[in-house]
Design a protein around this motif. Structure first.
Motif, PDB file in Angstrom:
ATOM      1  N   THR A 181      -8.781  67.168  10.290  1.00  0.00           N
ATOM      2  CA  THR A 181      -7.664  68.202   9.783  1.00  0.00           C
ATOM      3  C   THR A 181      -7.758  67.701   8.190  1.00  0.00           C
ATOM      4  O   THR A 181      -7.002  68.062   7.313  1.00  0.00           O
ATOM      5  CB  THR A 181      -6.403  67.670  10.101  1.00  0.00           C
ATOM      6  N   LEU A 182      -8.958  66.960   7.665  1.00  0.00           N
ATOM      7  CA  LEU A 182      -9.035  66.551   6.229  1.00  0.00           C
ATOM      8  C   LEU A 182     -10.382  66.850   5.746  1.00  0.00           C
ATOM      9  O   LEU A 182     -11.344  66.654   6.533  1.00  0.00           O
ATOM     10  CB  LEU A 182      -8.841  65.088   6.117  1.00  0.00           C
ATOM     11  N   ILE A 183     -10.190  67.665   4.675  1.00  0.00           N
ATOM     12  CA  ILE A 183     -11.640  67.648   3.825  1.00  0.00           C
ATOM     13  C   ILE A 183     -11.221  67.128   2.442  1.00  0.00           C
ATOM     14  O   ILE A 183     -10.485  67.392   1.771  1.00  0.00           O
ATOM     15  CB  ILE A 183     -11.742  69.302   3.621  1.00  0.00           C
ATOM     16  N   VAL A 184     -12.286  66.047   1.996  1.00  0.00           N
ATOM     17  CA  VAL A 184     -12.298  65.361   0.922  1.00  0.00           C
ATOM     18  C   VAL A 184     -13.375  65.465   0.271  1.00  0.00           C
ATOM     19  O   VAL A 184     -14.658  65.638   0.754  1.00  0.00           O
ATOM     20  CB  VAL A 184     -11.976  63.777   1.137  1.00  0.00           C
ATOM     21  N   TRP A 185     -13.432  65.725  -1.002  1.00  0.00           N
ATOM     22  CA  TRP A 185     -14.610  65.854  -2.110  1.00  0.00           C
ATOM     23  C   TRP A 185     -14.269  65.379  -3.515  1.00  0.00           C
ATOM     24  O   TRP A 185     -12.969  65.028  -3.850  1.00  0.00           O
ATOM     25  CB  TRP A 185     -15.180  67.180  -1.894  1.00  0.00           C
ATOM     26  N   SER A 186     -15.168  65.223  -4.403  1.00  0.00           N
ATOM     27  CA  SER A 186     -15.049  64.892  -5.898  1.00  0.00           C
ATOM     28  C   SER A 186     -15.559  65.885  -6.532  1.00  0.00           C
ATOM     29  O   SER A 186     -16.784  66.162  -6.241  1.00  0.00           O
ATOM     30  CB  SER A 186     -15.650  63.436  -5.922  1.00  0.00           C
ATOM     31  N   GLU A 187     -14.764  66.218  -7.560  1.00  0.00           N
ATOM     32  CA  GLU A 187     -15.048  67.186  -8.471  1.00  0.00           C
ATOM     33  C   GLU A 187     -15.858  66.699  -9.993  1.00  0.00           C
ATOM     34  O   GLU A 187     -16.680  67.417 -10.433  1.00  0.00           O
ATOM     35  CB  GLU A 187     -14.370  68.274  -8.802  1.00  0.00           C
ATOM     36  N   ALA A 188     -15.455  65.695 -10.265  1.00  0.00           N
ATOM     37  CA  ALA A 188     -15.858  64.781 -11.395  1.00  0.00           C
ATOM     38  C   ALA A 188     -15.488  63.488 -11.154  1.00  0.00           C
ATOM     39  O   ALA A 188     -15.021  62.948 -10.224  1.00  0.00           O
ATOM     40  CB  ALA A 188     -15.086  65.421 -12.734  1.00  0.00           C
ATOM     41  N   ASP A 189     -16.081  62.706 -12.269  1.00  0.00           N
ATOM     42  CA  ASP A 189     -15.973  61.244 -12.160  1.00  0.00           C
ATOM     43  C   ASP A 189     -14.333  60.779 -12.044  1.00  0.00           C
ATOM     44  O   ASP A 189     -13.448  61.523 -12.834  1.00  0.00           O
ATOM     45  CB  ASP A 189     -16.289  60.677 -13.560  1.00  0.00           C
ATOM     46  N   ASN A 190     -14.124  60.118 -10.867  1.00  0.00           N
ATOM     47  CA  ASN A 190     -12.600  59.596 -10.725  1.00  0.00           C
ATOM     48  C   ASN A 190     -11.715  60.670 -10.656  1.00  0.00           C
ATOM     49  O   ASN A 190     -10.428  60.604 -11.089  1.00  0.00           O
ATOM     50  CB  ASN A 190     -11.993  58.464 -12.154  1.00  0.00           C
ATOM     51  N   TYR A 191     -12.198  61.809  -9.836  1.00  0.00           N
ATOM     52  CA  TYR A 191     -11.108  62.827  -9.703  1.00  0.00           C
ATOM     53  C   TYR A 191     -11.569  63.320  -8.337  1.00  0.00           C
ATOM     54  O   TYR A 191     -12.338  64.287  -8.081  1.00  0.00           O
ATOM     55  CB  TYR A 191     -11.319  64.248 -10.599  1.00  0.00           C
ATOM     56  N   ASP A 192     -10.912  62.665  -7.371  1.00  0.00           N
ATOM     57  CA  ASP A 192     -11.110  63.060  -5.852  1.00  0.00           C
ATOM     58  C   ASP A 192     -10.112  64.171  -5.415  1.00  0.00           C
ATOM     59  O   ASP A 192      -8.862  63.751  -5.809  1.00  0.00           O
ATOM     60  CB  ASP A 192     -11.093  61.743  -4.977  1.00  0.00           C
ATOM     61  N   LEU A 193     -10.387  64.891  -4.681  1.00  0.00           N
ATOM     62  CA  LEU A 193      -9.361  65.820  -3.997  1.00  0.00           C
ATOM     63  C   LEU A 193      -9.356  65.874  -2.449  1.00  0.00           C
ATOM     64  O   LEU A 193     -10.311  65.459  -1.879  1.00  0.00           O
ATOM     65  CB  LEU A 193      -9.912  67.564  -4.631  1.00  0.00           C
ATOM     66  N   ALA A 194      -8.190  66.367  -1.898  1.00  0.00           N
ATOM     67  CA  ALA A 194      -8.331  66.432  -0.482  1.00  0.00           C
ATOM     68  C   ALA A 194      -7.431  67.730  -0.091  1.00  0.00           C
ATOM     69  O   ALA A 194      -6.352  67.896  -0.603  1.00  0.00           O
ATOM     70  CB  ALA A 194      -7.818  65.106   0.185  1.00  0.00           C
ATOM     71  N   LEU A 195      -7.705  67.916   1.317  1.00  0.00           N
ATOM     72  CA  LEU A 195      -7.148  69.217   1.658  1.00  0.00           C
ATOM     73  C   LEU A 195      -6.570  68.904   3.235  1.00  0.00           C
ATOM     74  O   LEU A 195      -7.427  68.485   3.842  1.00  0.00           O
ATOM     75  CB  LEU A 195      -7.881  70.641   1.853  1.00  0.00           C
ATOM     76  N   SER A 196      -5.278  68.703   3.431  1.00  0.00           N
ATOM     77  CA  SER A 196      -4.930  68.135   4.679  1.00  0.00           C
ATOM     78  C   SER A 196      -4.431  69.381   5.481  1.00  0.00           C
ATOM     79  O   SER A 196      -3.182  69.951   4.921  1.00  0.00           O
ATOM     80  CB  SER A 196      -3.720  67.257   4.366  1.00  0.00           C
ATOM     81  N   PHE A 197      -4.829  69.938   6.538  1.00  0.00           N
ATOM     82  CA  PHE A 197      -4.545  71.069   7.365  1.00  0.00           C
ATOM     83  C   PHE A 197      -3.556  70.775   8.155  1.00  0.00           C
ATOM     84  O   PHE A 197      -3.624  69.684   8.743  1.00  0.00           O
ATOM     85  CB  PHE A 197      -5.949  71.581   8.099  1.00  0.00           C
ATOM     86  N   GLN A 198      -2.590  71.652   8.559  1.00  0.00           N
ATOM     87  CA  GLN A 198      -1.811  71.728   9.570  1.00  0.00           C
ATOM     88  C   GLN A 198      -2.309  71.818  11.009  1.00  0.00           C
ATOM     89  O   GLN A 198      -1.862  71.082  11.994  1.00  0.00           O
ATOM     90  CB  GLN A 198      -0.455  72.947   9.268  1.00  0.00           C
ATOM     91  N   GLU A 199      -3.475  72.503  11.100  1.00  0.00           N
ATOM     92  CA  GLU A 199      -4.229  72.843  12.367  1.00  0.00           C
ATOM     93  C   GLU A 199      -5.563  72.537  12.127  1.00  0.00           C
ATOM     94  O   GLU A 199      -6.104  72.611  11.236  1.00  0.00           O
ATOM     95  CB  GLU A 199      -3.817  74.236  12.680  1.00  0.00           C
ATOM     96  N   LYS A 200      -6.200  71.951  13.100  1.00  0.00           N
ATOM     97  CA  LYS A 200      -7.585  71.798  13.291  1.00  0.00           C
ATOM     98  C   LYS A 200      -8.239  72.947  13.117  1.00  0.00           C
ATOM     99  O   LYS A 200      -9.513  73.048  12.557  1.00  0.00           O
ATOM    100  CB  LYS A 200      -7.949  70.962  14.749  1.00  0.00           C
ATOM    101  N   ALA A 201      -7.955  74.073  13.821  1.00  0.00           N
ATOM    102  CA  ALA A 201      -8.456  75.457  13.585  1.00  0.00           C
ATOM    103  C   ALA A 201      -8.877  75.854  12.374  1.00  0.00           C
ATOM    104  O   ALA A 201      -9.936  76.384  11.616  1.00  0.00           O
ATOM    105  CB  ALA A 201      -7.911  76.433  14.611  1.00  0.00           C
ATOM    106  N   GLY A 202      -7.810  75.657  11.402  1.00  0.00           N
ATOM    107  CA  GLY A 202      -7.845  75.965   9.986  1.00  0.00           C
ATOM    108  C   GLY A 202      -8.872  75.224   9.378  1.00  0.00           C
ATOM    109  O   GLY A 202      -9.838  75.662   8.484  1.00  0.00           O
ATOM    110  N   CYS A 203      -8.853  73.845   9.519  1.00  0.00           N
ATOM    111  CA  CYS A 203      -9.807  73.070   8.988  1.00  0.00           C
ATOM    112  C   CYS A 203     -11.188  73.325   9.462  1.00  0.00           C
ATOM    113  O   CYS A 203     -12.221  73.425   8.494  1.00  0.00           O
ATOM    114  CB  CYS A 203      -9.472  71.425   9.402  1.00  0.00           C
ATOM    115  N   ASP A 204     -11.590  73.567  10.744  1.00  0.00           N
ATOM    116  CA  ASP A 204     -12.986  73.979  11.024  1.00  0.00           C
ATOM    117  C   ASP A 204     -13.331  75.199  10.313  1.00  0.00           C
ATOM    118  O   ASP A 204     -14.586  75.271  10.029  1.00  0.00           O
ATOM    119  CB  ASP A 204     -12.878  74.199  12.542  1.00  0.00           C
ATOM    120  N   GLU A 205     -12.526  76.323  10.148  1.00  0.00           N
ATOM    121  CA  GLU A 205     -12.995  77.502   9.594  1.00  0.00           C
ATOM    122  C   GLU A 205     -13.356  77.312   8.324  1.00  0.00           C
ATOM    123  O   GLU A 205     -14.351  77.873   7.784  1.00  0.00           O
ATOM    124  CB  GLU A 205     -11.596  78.412   9.720  1.00  0.00           C
TER     125      GLU A 205
END
Length: 852
Positions: free
Chosen positions: A68-92
């Motif tokens: 349910t999590l997608i994590v990535w870095s857009e720049a130096d020392n700037y990490d982002l994360a999306l925490s989904f309520q449902e697994k289906a949305g994360c997979d999509e």
């Protein structure tokens, strides 16, 4: 597609390597013209504002964690994360990202991150290292596997490739199977190799591997591998502790199996991080950042799931406040709420605000009021911890609840009074709980964190409440321990023998004095009124006789704060009560010892000298200087004496400067009275103007009287009296100057001809006034002897005119108002003419006396 599938929370990683919640919204992947590509957009569910706009770059490494999590870095020392309520949305969304980058959605990472240090040497890496070949998972190859895992930890690229290899072949479960075999065979060498392997896999810092290793069927084997540290002679018994000693207690049965599983997993992973794994070195401190994030998101999910289950929390608080609940059960309930609040500290401020509002609505404060009054020490300690969480987060919420209590309960059971009693009755010899509660009370009564709205002022309302209902409870131990001994001589004060001056009592009194000192500094009106009404400072200064120096210093600090305000109200109170006596006695009793008490007392008097508090300086010198003049190792007291003498001299000089005869006159007046008769012409003109005014005003009043009589205004007795007063005053104006002159010259005055009468004609149609032309008034010589009489007569005339004008302004016409202003202008012109004449005379006399 339902909204809940796309519902996400946006997180960013801050400088402290903690995740900050940026808000909750709904994610979508659309083409953005401005960014020239497919982008991830998150709009807030509250107002639709844009929380995130991130272009899916082909070179960005995206990671999918915990389903349910997608994590990535857009720049130096700037990490982002999306925490989904449902697994289906994360997979999509994951499939959309992989589609843009051309990657396989089955993978949990889309790119191989390249460390900058290795980027320059990328060409030197042999092609054989493109794929990490794992040795077969056999007992005889464990040492080789351990060396491989240990060697890749220094290379980020090789760590990534090893993680992919471990995931793709299901290698973790095979290794854990070998662990069970080695343990059955008591193969210590193999178990030591497995310790190195499992520890190295954890340091790979990959969430996908954690999902496998921390699953229910694998986590206990992972803990078992970590028991066999080669540096230990005997293995640890962590599994025994987790399965037998640590027991999961459900105070209220949890029906949600997913929630129960998440709680078990979080506890065990936290145990691995805090207890089993050694403290990472400087080079390994970032190896477990993903493990920290794993625990963090688990806690957030647990708190959210419990908070949404209102039936569960309602049942918890219902049993907590039920009198029929057993003590053991209540203890478990309080510990659960405490742990629940501790978990909430991982939430972001906005989520934590919603969390505590939920607890407040469920009645946590009334529950604490009941629980904190119980005899069970463990229950009280847990309740104090919960109360500290609430006060630290929202003091205003606690104050609002407290101020509503007097309408429902008695003073003794108020929440703040319960807290104060817990502080007073703390059984800990070191008063650890009392110190904690004192800090919470100071937070509650601190005006700096009180809100002021347009309708009400929280500071005024709460402080009035506190001093009315709670202050007497706080000061009760202080007043009891400083009661005056009736058998002692008058003027001396001894601590009441009923309350012994032991160390624990002294510590408690020191805490109370610290809180009162805070009140003196921050509460101006309320504490001042309380000190005066209770004569509190006198009672506090009794503690200067205590055998505990720290308590005497607390009493002195309390007085120092009061004097530091430089409030004359306090100063008069100190002088009237002779409250410096116990302080000076303590200084003299201390003798020549150079200690903190000596320095603190001298600093108090030095402050009075430097700030030049005159009332206190005079009091000290008048009453105590004989006892203090022998102290010569500091110049403080001689300086006080010097200040006192300076002020005394200043006051005497001031009295002499302003001591004058009551009849003394201004210098200009004296010069005018002593002038020669050279200004006869000016005085004659002035006299003529005065006579013109008297004659004209008499004629005007006669005409006015005739008009009023014709129109019937004097038919009423009151009007007649008014006309008589006007006539009398008008005649007095004519003779005013002469009477004044007579008074000044003992009956000798110049002859003043009578004023010409004013002729009035009354017609039936109108009452017009015709003023007959006045004959030329003869010029009268005004000598120096007449000046005083003229001055007094002019003052009398003007005063009389204003008296009549103020009393009878309603009966005067517009013409009379204009005439009044003419009178004022005439007086002003007369005065101006006199002054100009005097100046001219002085200048001419100066020119005549000039020898040139």
């Amino acid at each position: 597609m339902s909204d809940t599938r796309r519902r996400v929370k946006v997180y960013t990683l801050n400088e402290d390597r903690q995740w900050d919640d940026r808000g909750t919204g709904h994610v979508s992947s659309t083409f953005v013209e401005r960014l020239k590509g497919i982008s991830l957009l998150v709009r807030a569910e509250s107002d639709g504002s844009l929380l995130l706009e991130s272009k899916i770059s082909p070179n960005t490494a995206y990671q999918k964690q915990q389903d349910t999590l997608i994590v990535w870095s857009e720049a130096d020392n700037y990490d982002l994360a999306l925490s989904f309520q449902e697994k289906a949305g994360c997979d999509e969304i994951w499939e959309k990202i992989c589609q843009v980058q051309g990657k396989d959605p089955a993978l949990d990472i889309t790119q191989d991150p390249i460390d900058e240090s290795e980027e320059d040497h990328f060409e030197e890496i042999p092609e054989t290292t493109h794929l990490v070949e794992l040795p077969p998972c056999e007992l005889g190859r464990l040492e080789e596997i351990a060396d491989l895992v240990t060697s890749v930890l220094s290379s980020p690229i090789r760590r990534e490739k090893l993680a992919l290899a471990l995931m793709s072949e299901g290698y973790i479960k095979k290794l854990l199977g070998l662990f069970r075999v080695c343990e059955d065979l008591d193969n210590r060498e193999g178990l030591h190799h497995l310790y190195e392997i499992v520890r190295g896999v954890l340091f790979l810092n990959k969430a996908a591997l954690f999902e496998v290793m921390f699953s229910d069927d694998c986590i206990m084997d992972v803990v078992g591998c970590l028991e066999y540290d080669p540096a230990l002679v005997q293995p640890k018994r962590h599994r025994e502790f987790l399965t037998k000693t640590a027991k999961f207690k459900e105070v209220i049965p949890i029906t949600d199996s997913e929630l129960r599983q998440k709680i078990h997993q979080t506890y065990r992973v936290q145990y691995i991080q805090d207890i089993i794994l050694p403290t990472p070195s400087v080079f390994e401190e970032n190896f477990l950042s993903t493990l920290t994030s794993f625990i963090f998101f688990n806690k957030v999910e647990i708190v959210s799931m419990l908070q949404e289950d209102e039936k569960f929390l309602t049942e918890v608080f219902a049993q907590l406040t039920d009198e029929a609940t057993e003590e053991s059960k209540r203890r478990e309930l309080v510990n659960f709420v405490k742990e629940f609040c501790a978990f909430s500290q991982t939430l972001q401020p906005q989520n934590r605000d919603a969390f505590y509002k939920t607890l407040a609505n469920l009645g946590i404060l009334p529950a604490l009021e009941i629980v904190m009054g119980m005899d069970d020490l463990q229950v009280r300690a847990a309740a104090i911890d919960i109360f500290s969480y609430l006060v630290e987060f929202s003091p205003s919420m606690v104050r609002e609840f407290v101020m509503q209590e007097p309408q429902q309960t008695e003073d003794d059971v108020l929440l703040i009074n319960v807290v104060i009693k817990q502080m007073i009755c703390d059984s800990d010899p070191e008063l650890g709980g009392a110190v904690q509660l004192m800090g919470l009370l100071r937070t509650l009564i601190d005006p700096e964190n009180m809100l002021a709205s347009t309708n009400k002022t929280e500071k005024t309302e709460f402080l009035s409440f506190f001093y009315k209902y709670c202050m007497h409870v706080l000061t009760a131990p202080l007043l009891a321990n400083t009661a005056h001994d009736k058998n002692s001589k008058e003027g001396s004060a001894k601590i009441n023998p009923v309350c012994p001056d032991n160390f624990q009592t002294a510590q408690l009194l020191a805490l109370i004095l610290e809180l009162l000192t805070f009140c003196v500094e921050h509460h101006t009106y309320h504490i001042k009124t309380y000190i005066m009404n209770k004569d509190l400072l006198r009672r506090v200064l009794v503690l200067m006789n205590s055998k505990h120096t720290f308590l005497a210093l607390c009493a002195l600090r309390f007085m120092r704060r009061i004097i530091g305000l430089k409030d004359e109200y306090y100063n008069r109170y100190i002088i009237k009560g002779n409250l410096f006596e116990p302080v000076i006695n303590a200084l003299l009793d201390n003798g020549t010892r150079y200690n903190l008490l000596n320095s603190a007392i001298i600093e108090l008097f030095e402050f009075i000298k430097v700030e030049d508090i005159k009332s206190l300086i005079a009091h000290i010198v008048d009453n105590f200087y004989k006892a203090l003049e022998s102290i010569e190792y500091v110049q403080t007291f001689k300086g006080l004496k010097g200040r006192y003498e300076q002020e005394k001299d200043r006051q005497s000089q001031k009295l002499n400067r302003y001591r004058r005869d009551a009849r003394s006159m201004d210098e200009d007046e004296e010069l005018w009275f002593n002038d020669d008769d050279d200004d006869e012409d000016g005085e004659a003109v002035e006299r003529r103007m005065d006579e013109d005014f008297s004659d004209s005003y008499e004629k005007f009043m006669e005409a006015k009287k005739g008009n009023l009589l014709n129109c019937g205004c004097f038919r009423h007795p009151e009007n007649f009296v008014l006309s008589s007063r006007i006539t009398t005053w008008s005649s007095s104006v004519t003779a005013g100057a002469a009477n004044g002159a007579n008074g000044a010259n003992n009956g000798k005055s110049a002859a003043i001809p009578p004023a010409s009468p004013a002729v009035t004609s009354s017609n039936s149609s109108s009452a017009s006034v015709k003023t007959v032309a006045l004959p030329a008034t003869p010029v009268v010589k005004v000598t120096k002897r007449h000046k005083r009489g003229l001055l007094s007569s002019k003052k009398k005339n003007v005063n009389a005119f204003f008296l009549i004008y103020l009393k009878h302004v309603g009966t005067l016409s517009v013409f009379s108002l204009c005439f009044s202003f003419r009178l004022l202008l005439s007086g002003w012109w007369t005065t101006l003419t006199m002054r100009m004449k005097r100046r001219k005379t002085r200048r001419s006399s100066l020119r005549e006396s000039d020898p040139v």
